[in-house]
Structures are given as structure tokens and as C-alpha cells.
Scaffold this motif. Structure first.
Motif, mmCIF file in Angstrom:
data_model
loop_
_atom_site.group_PDB
_atom_site.id
_atom_site.type_symbol
_atom_site.label_atom_id
_atom_site.label_comp_id
_atom_site.label_asym_id
_atom_site.label_seq_id
_atom_site.Cartn_x
_atom_site.Cartn_y
_atom_site.Cartn_z
ATOM 1 N N GLY A 15 0.805 -1.221 0.000
ATOM 2 C CA GLY A 15 0.000 0.000 0.000
ATOM 3 C C GLY A 15 0.832 1.263 0.000
ATOM 4 N N GLY A 16 2.122 1.109 0.241
ATOM 5 C CA GLY A 16 3.001 2.266 0.309
ATOM 6 C C GLY A 16 3.482 2.728 -1.051
ATOM 7 N N SER A 17 4.369 3.713 -1.036
ATOM 8 C CA SER A 17 4.887 4.323 -2.262
ATOM 9 C C SER A 17 6.402 4.426 -2.220
ATOM 10 N N LEU A 18 6.990 4.394 -3.385
ATOM 11 C CA LEU A 18 8.422 4.632 -3.557
ATOM 12 C C LEU A 18 8.633 5.379 -4.852
ATOM 13 N N ARG A 19 9.731 6.088 -4.928
ATOM 14 C CA ARG A 19 10.086 6.802 -6.149
ATOM 15 C C ARG A 19 11.490 6.431 -6.557
ATOM 16 N N LEU A 20 11.641 6.040 -7.809
ATOM 17 C CA LEU A 20 12.944 5.732 -8.387
ATOM 18 C C LEU A 20 13.305 6.812 -9.392
ATOM 19 N N VAL A 65 1.103 -2.488 -13.959
ATOM 20 C CA VAL A 65 1.405 -1.294 -13.164
ATOM 21 C C VAL A 65 0.534 -0.102 -13.549
ATOM 22 N N LYS A 66 -0.247 -0.262 -14.595
ATOM 23 C CA LYS A 66 -1.070 0.847 -15.082
ATOM 24 C C LYS A 66 -2.024 1.324 -13.984
ATOM 25 N N GLY A 67 -2.071 2.638 -13.800
ATOM 26 C CA GLY A 67 -2.924 3.210 -12.764
ATOM 27 C C GLY A 67 -2.253 3.330 -11.415
ATOM 28 N N ARG A 68 -1.114 2.646 -11.245
ATOM 29 C CA ARG A 68 -0.389 2.719 -9.966
ATOM 30 C C ARG A 68 0.974 3.385 -10.110
ATOM 31 N N MET A 86 0.595 2.457 -4.343
ATOM 32 C CA MET A 86 -0.209 1.249 -4.078
ATOM 33 C C MET A 86 0.613 -0.010 -4.335
ATOM 34 N N LEU A 87 1.813 -0.028 -3.819
ATOM 35 C CA LEU A 87 2.692 -1.169 -4.024
ATOM 36 C C LEU A 87 2.153 -2.407 -3.331
ATOM 37 N N ASN A 88 2.396 -3.562 -3.935
ATOM 38 C CA ASN A 88 2.010 -4.836 -3.341
ATOM 39 C C ASN A 88 3.188 -5.794 -3.424
ATOM 40 N N PRO A 89 3.130 -6.902 -2.691
ATOM 41 C CA PRO A 89 4.287 -7.816 -2.665
ATOM 42 C C PRO A 89 4.707 -8.313 -4.042
ATOM 43 N N GLU A 90 3.775 -8.370 -4.996
ATOM 44 C CA GLU A 90 4.123 -8.819 -6.348
ATOM 45 C C GLU A 90 5.020 -7.821 -7.075
ATOM 46 N N ASP A 91 5.134 -6.629 -6.543
ATOM 47 C CA ASP A 91 6.021 -5.629 -7.130
ATOM 48 C C ASP A 91 7.471 -5.791 -6.659
ATOM 49 N N THR A 121 11.511 -3.866 -2.328
ATOM 50 C CA THR A 121 10.920 -4.962 -1.573
ATOM 51 C C THR A 121 9.644 -4.472 -0.896
ATOM 52 N N VAL A 122 8.555 -5.189 -1.173
ATOM 53 C CA VAL A 122 7.268 -4.812 -0.596
ATOM 54 C C VAL A 122 6.803 -5.945 0.314
ATOM 55 N N SER A 123 6.577 -5.649 1.556
ATOM 56 C CA SER A 123 6.139 -6.649 2.524
ATOM 57 C C SER A 123 4.635 -6.540 2.752
ATOM 58 N N SER A 124 4.048 -7.700 3.046
ATOM 59 C CA SER A 124 2.588 -7.726 3.231
ATOM 60 C C SER A 124 2.210 -7.398 4.665
#
Length: 124
Positions: A15-20, A65-68, A86-91, A121-124
Motif C-alpha cells: 500500500g506504500g509508495s516509492l520513487r525511483l 502497473v497501469k494506474g499505480r 499502491m505497491l504490493n508484494p508482487e512488485d 521490496t514490498v512486505s505484506s
């Protein structure tokens, strides 16, 4: 010579966000494609977003990833940022940026110039 470097990444909860951020140099003044790919453990490298820099072209996004995710370019700085919401563990994957003045965006898997990658790394 063309050089590409990523920055950003890290760990976040679902559910969090990151920027690269991706910076390219040695690409010249003409339009060229910059792209973001990712590679999850045990999987191949897949394109997730790309855009032509120094042009009016529109961005392309993978359905996953479209929309996120949103990419934004700075033509003056030769950078392409990837905002991931809206990151999820699959990301979870290693994220790579590529650029190539001689390869079209739709052929970005044939890029010759890549950064070292940055882990997300996205944790649930």
C-alpha cells in the motif's frame, strides 16, 4: 559513451509508495527512449514503463502497473523518474533503467545501456 544510473528503491509495506530516479548521460541531444524494467526472483526481466525523452511522445505502461505507477521525464536533466504507488508484494523485484539513442521504445528489451539496478521490496 552512454551511462545510466538508478537511484531510490528500498523496502516498504503493501500500500506504500516509492520513487525511483534514472539519469542518463552521453545520449546526445536527439530523442531517445528511456525505460524501466524489473526482474523478480526466478523470473525474466519485463518492461513496465517507457517514454521517449526530448520528444512529445506519450508514456507506455505495462498492464500490471497501469494506474499505480507513473513515469515523468526531465528533458533538461536527462532523467526519467518512476513514481510507484499502491505497491504490493508482487512488485518486489530488482528495478532496472535502460536507455539507448539507437533503439526504439518498443524494442527496449534490446537496449545496450543499463543501470546496475535498485532493489524494491514490498512486505505484506
Amino acid at each position: 559513451a552512454v551511462e545510466v544510473a538508478e537511484s531510490g528503491g528500498g523496502s516498504v509495506q503493501a500500500g506504500g509508495s516509492l520513487r525511483l530516479s534514472c539519469a542518463a548521460s552521453g545520449t546526445g541531444r536527439g530523442p531517445y527512449c528511456m525505460a524501466w524494467f524489473r526482474q523478480a526472483p526466478g523470473k525474466g526481466r519485463e518492461p513496465i514503463a517507457y517514454m521517449t525523452v526530448n520528444s512529445d511522445g506519450s508514456p507506455w505502461y505495462a498492464d500490471s502497473v497501469k494506474g499505480r505507477f507513473t513515469i515523468s521525464r526531465d528533458n533538461a536533466k536527462n532523467t526519467l523518474d518512476l513514481q510507484m504507488n499502491m505497491l504490493n508484494p508482487e512488485d518486489t523485484a530488482m528495478y532496472y533503467c535502460g536507455a539507448d539513442p539507437h533503439v526504439r521504445c518498443r524494442d527496449s528489451d534490446e537496449f545496450n545501456y543499463w543501470g546496475q539496478g535498485t532493489q524494491v521490496t514490498v512486505s505484506s
